[in-house]
Design a protein around this motif. Sequence first.
Motif, PDB file in Angstrom:
ATOM      1  N   ARG A  65       0.838  -1.208   0.000  1.00  0.00           N
ATOM      2  CA  ARG A  65       0.000   0.000   0.000  1.00  0.00           C
ATOM      3  C   ARG A  65       0.873   1.258   0.000  1.00  0.00           C
ATOM      4  O   ARG A  65       0.616   2.196  -0.751  1.00  0.00           O
ATOM      5  CB  ARG A  65      -0.931  -0.012   1.204  1.00  0.00           C
ATOM      6  N   TYR A  66       1.924   1.271   0.824  1.00  0.00           N
ATOM      7  CA  TYR A  66       2.818   2.428   0.862  1.00  0.00           C
ATOM      8  C   TYR A  66       3.559   2.596  -0.462  1.00  0.00           C
ATOM      9  O   TYR A  66       3.766   3.712  -0.930  1.00  0.00           O
ATOM     10  CB  TYR A  66       3.811   2.326   2.019  1.00  0.00           C
ATOM     11  N   ALA A  67       3.966   1.492  -1.078  1.00  0.00           N
ATOM     12  CA  ALA A  67       4.655   1.569  -2.362  1.00  0.00           C
ATOM     13  C   ALA A  67       3.746   2.179  -3.423  1.00  0.00           C
ATOM     14  O   ALA A  67       4.172   3.048  -4.195  1.00  0.00           O
ATOM     15  CB  ALA A  67       5.126   0.179  -2.796  1.00  0.00           C
ATOM     16  N   LEU A  68       2.510   1.750  -3.454  1.00  0.00           N
ATOM     17  CA  LEU A  68       1.564   2.295  -4.433  1.00  0.00           C
ATOM     18  C   LEU A  68       1.271   3.763  -4.153  1.00  0.00           C
ATOM     19  O   LEU A  68       1.183   4.581  -5.078  1.00  0.00           O
ATOM     20  CB  LEU A  68       0.279   1.472  -4.441  1.00  0.00           C
TER      21      LEU A  68
ATOM     22  N   LEU B  48       4.216   5.755  -5.406  1.00  0.00           N
ATOM     23  CA  LEU B  48       4.171   5.920  -6.862  1.00  0.00           C
ATOM     24  C   LEU B  48       3.194   7.021  -7.249  1.00  0.00           C
ATOM     25  O   LEU B  48       3.493   7.864  -8.093  1.00  0.00           O
ATOM     26  CB  LEU B  48       3.777   4.599  -7.541  1.00  0.00           C
ATOM     27  N   ARG B  49       2.022   7.011  -6.646  1.00  0.00           N
ATOM     28  CA  ARG B  49       1.017   8.030  -6.963  1.00  0.00           C
ATOM     29  C   ARG B  49       1.515   9.426  -6.569  1.00  0.00           C
ATOM     30  O   ARG B  49       1.381  10.372  -7.337  1.00  0.00           O
ATOM     31  CB  ARG B  49      -0.290   7.725  -6.240  1.00  0.00           C
ATOM     32  N   LEU B  50       2.100   9.532  -5.393  1.00  0.00           N
ATOM     33  CA  LEU B  50       2.592  10.827  -4.917  1.00  0.00           C
ATOM     34  C   LEU B  50       3.679  11.363  -5.855  1.00  0.00           C
ATOM     35  O   LEU B  50       3.650  12.538  -6.239  1.00  0.00           O
ATOM     36  CB  LEU B  50       3.139  10.653  -3.495  1.00  0.00           C
ATOM     37  N   LEU B  51       4.613  10.498  -6.246  1.00  0.00           N
ATOM     38  CA  LEU B  51       5.682  10.941  -7.140  1.00  0.00           C
ATOM     39  C   LEU B  51       5.145  11.288  -8.524  1.00  0.00           C
ATOM     40  O   LEU B  51       5.660  12.189  -9.187  1.00  0.00           O
ATOM     41  CB  LEU B  51       6.767   9.874  -7.231  1.00  0.00           C
TER      42      LEU B  51
ATOM     43  N   ALA C  10      12.430  13.271   3.262  1.00  0.00           N
ATOM     44  CA  ALA C  10      11.698  13.771   4.431  1.00  0.00           C
ATOM     45  C   ALA C  10      10.250  14.103   4.069  1.00  0.00           C
ATOM     46  O   ALA C  10       9.325  13.825   4.829  1.00  0.00           O
ATOM     47  CB  ALA C  10      12.396  14.996   5.012  1.00  0.00           C
ATOM     48  N   THR C  11      10.048  14.689   2.890  1.00  0.00           N
ATOM     49  CA  THR C  11       8.701  15.037   2.434  1.00  0.00           C
ATOM     50  C   THR C  11       7.889  13.772   2.169  1.00  0.00           C
ATOM     51  O   THR C  11       6.719  13.677   2.552  1.00  0.00           O
ATOM     52  CB  THR C  11       8.768  15.892   1.155  1.00  0.00           C
ATOM     53  N   LEU C  12       8.507  12.790   1.515  1.00  0.00           N
ATOM     54  CA  LEU C  12       7.806  11.525   1.245  1.00  0.00           C
ATOM     55  C   LEU C  12       7.392  10.853   2.550  1.00  0.00           C
ATOM     56  O   LEU C  12       6.245  10.404   2.684  1.00  0.00           O
ATOM     57  CB  LEU C  12       8.702  10.584   0.438  1.00  0.00           C
ATOM     58  N   ALA C  13       8.314  10.773   3.492  1.00  0.00           N
ATOM     59  CA  ALA C  13       8.005  10.132   4.775  1.00  0.00           C
ATOM     60  C   ALA C  13       6.846  10.840   5.469  1.00  0.00           C
ATOM     61  O   ALA C  13       5.916  10.194   5.964  1.00  0.00           O
ATOM     62  CB  ALA C  13       9.250  10.121   5.668  1.00  0.00           C
ATOM     63  N   ARG C  14       6.890  12.160   5.485  1.00  0.00           N
ATOM     64  CA  ARG C  14       5.831  12.934   6.138  1.00  0.00           C
ATOM     65  C   ARG C  14       4.491  12.720   5.446  1.00  0.00           C
ATOM     66  O   ARG C  14       3.473  12.452   6.088  1.00  0.00           O
ATOM     67  CB  ARG C  14       6.207  14.413   6.162  1.00  0.00           C
ATOM     68  N   GLU C  15       4.470  12.820   4.113  1.00  0.00           N
ATOM     69  CA  GLU C  15       3.203  12.707   3.390  1.00  0.00           C
ATOM     70  C   GLU C  15       2.647  11.294   3.385  1.00  0.00           C
ATOM     71  O   GLU C  15       1.435  11.112   3.300  1.00  0.00           O
ATOM     72  CB  GLU C  15       3.355  13.248   1.969  1.00  0.00           C
ATOM     73  N   LEU C  16       3.514  10.299   3.481  1.00  0.00           N
ATOM     74  CA  LEU C  16       3.049   8.915   3.551  1.00  0.00           C
ATOM     75  C   LEU C  16       2.731   8.503   4.983  1.00  0.00           C
ATOM     76  O   LEU C  16       2.099   7.467   5.201  1.00  0.00           O
ATOM     77  CB  LEU C  16       4.099   7.966   2.965  1.00  0.00           C
ATOM     78  N   GLY C  17       3.204   9.285   5.944  1.00  0.00           N
ATOM     79  CA  GLY C  17       2.945   8.967   7.349  1.00  0.00           C
ATOM     80  C   GLY C  17       3.747   7.776   7.843  1.00  0.00           C
ATOM     81  O   GLY C  17       3.248   6.969   8.626  1.00  0.00           O
ATOM     82  N   VAL C  18       5.004   7.665   7.367  1.00  0.00           N
ATOM     83  CA  VAL C  18       5.875   6.567   7.797  1.00  0.00           C
ATOM     84  C   VAL C  18       7.167   7.141   8.356  1.00  0.00           C
ATOM     85  O   VAL C  18       7.575   8.246   7.986  1.00  0.00           O
ATOM     86  CB  VAL C  18       6.204   5.601   6.628  1.00  0.00           C
ATOM     87  N   PRO C  19       7.817   6.403   9.255  1.00  0.00           N
ATOM     88  CA  PRO C  19       9.132   6.852   9.725  1.00  0.00           C
ATOM     89  C   PRO C  19      10.113   6.889   8.554  1.00  0.00           C
ATOM     90  O   PRO C  19      10.001   6.113   7.599  1.00  0.00           O
ATOM     91  CB  PRO C  19       9.546   5.771  10.733  1.00  0.00           C
ATOM     92  N   ARG C  20      11.067   7.782   8.639  1.00  0.00           N
ATOM     93  CA  ARG C  20      12.024   7.915   7.549  1.00  0.00           C
ATOM     94  C   ARG C  20      12.802   6.620   7.325  1.00  0.00           C
ATOM     95  O   ARG C  20      13.096   6.252   6.188  1.00  0.00           O
ATOM     96  CB  ARG C  20      12.979   9.075   7.811  1.00  0.00           C
TER      97      ARG C  20
ATOM     98  N   SER D 136      11.681   3.596   7.596  1.00  0.00           N
ATOM     99  CA  SER D 136      10.797   2.723   6.805  1.00  0.00           C
ATOM    100  C   SER D 136      10.747   3.191   5.360  1.00  0.00           C
ATOM    101  O   SER D 136      10.716   2.374   4.432  1.00  0.00           O
ATOM    102  CB  SER D 136       9.384   2.710   7.382  1.00  0.00           C
ATOM    103  N   LEU D 137      10.746   4.506   5.164  1.00  0.00           N
ATOM    104  CA  LEU D 137      10.727   5.040   3.813  1.00  0.00           C
ATOM    105  C   LEU D 137      11.981   4.622   3.056  1.00  0.00           C
ATOM    106  O   LEU D 137      11.899   4.214   1.906  1.00  0.00           O
ATOM    107  CB  LEU D 137      10.627   6.568   3.825  1.00  0.00           C
ATOM    108  N   TYR D 138      13.141   4.681   3.714  1.00  0.00           N
ATOM    109  CA  TYR D 138      14.382   4.291   3.054  1.00  0.00           C
ATOM    110  C   TYR D 138      14.370   2.814   2.656  1.00  0.00           C
ATOM    111  O   TYR D 138      14.839   2.458   1.581  1.00  0.00           O
ATOM    112  CB  TYR D 138      15.598   4.594   3.940  1.00  0.00           C
ATOM    113  N   GLN D 139      13.813   1.964   3.514  1.00  0.00           N
ATOM    114  CA  GLN D 139      13.723   0.536   3.181  1.00  0.00           C
ATOM    115  C   GLN D 139      12.797   0.318   1.988  1.00  0.00           C
ATOM    116  O   GLN D 139      13.122  -0.445   1.074  1.00  0.00           O
ATOM    117  CB  GLN D 139      13.212  -0.256   4.388  1.00  0.00           C
ATOM    118  N   LEU D 140      11.679   0.997   2.004  1.00  0.00           N
ATOM    119  CA  LEU D 140      10.724   0.875   0.904  1.00  0.00           C
ATOM    120  C   LEU D 140      11.331   1.419  -0.394  1.00  0.00           C
ATOM    121  O   LEU D 140      11.241   0.788  -1.449  1.00  0.00           O
ATOM    122  CB  LEU D 140       9.441   1.632   1.245  1.00  0.00           C
ATOM    123  N   ALA D 141      11.964   2.573  -0.313  1.00  0.00           N
ATOM    124  CA  ALA D 141      12.591   3.175  -1.494  1.00  0.00           C
ATOM    125  C   ALA D 141      13.688   2.276  -2.048  1.00  0.00           C
ATOM    126  O   ALA D 141      13.817   2.121  -3.266  1.00  0.00           O
ATOM    127  CB  ALA D 141      13.139   4.559  -1.152  1.00  0.00           C
ATOM    128  N   ARG D 142      14.472   1.655  -1.183  1.00  0.00           N
ATOM    129  CA  ARG D 142      15.536   0.759  -1.642  1.00  0.00           C
ATOM    130  C   ARG D 142      14.930  -0.407  -2.421  1.00  0.00           C
ATOM    131  O   ARG D 142      15.410  -0.773  -3.494  1.00  0.00           O
ATOM    132  CB  ARG D 142      16.353   0.252  -0.437  1.00  0.00           C
TER     133      ARG D 142
END
Length: 115
Positions: free
Chosen positions: A7-10, A13-16, A26-36, A38-44
């Motif tokens: 769900r976060y990955a999708l 994609l929509r946000l980008l 930092a903006t992605l983490a804030r707008e997705l509501g996830v810790p940074r 977690s965002l780095y793991q998802l982005a990787r």
Amino acid sequence: MAAPAARYALRMLRLLAERTAPVPAATLARELGVPRSSLYQLARAMMDEGFLVHYPEERAYGLSSLVSEIGAGSLHTDRLRAWRIRCSSGSPHPPPSRSWGISPCSPARPSPGPT
């Protein structure tokens, strides 16, 4: 029920896709509501699969060309489906691509005999 990571990955994609420039982590983490973290793991994972591009000088992420290719493939599939529906209804409209040669709606041409 979708897995949270999917769900976060999708959502990422929509946000980008809504942005015209790479988006800082930092903006992605804030707008997705996830810790940074977690965002780095998802982005990787998304970069490993070819969906994201990282811009280290901006500490930002953007969509890769793979996303465009997927969109183009989807558009082609939609056009092909619409054409097949028209074809089955007897519509004389040409196929969506001229590279097909013989129309799938046309009866098969007999192969030429020996000469």
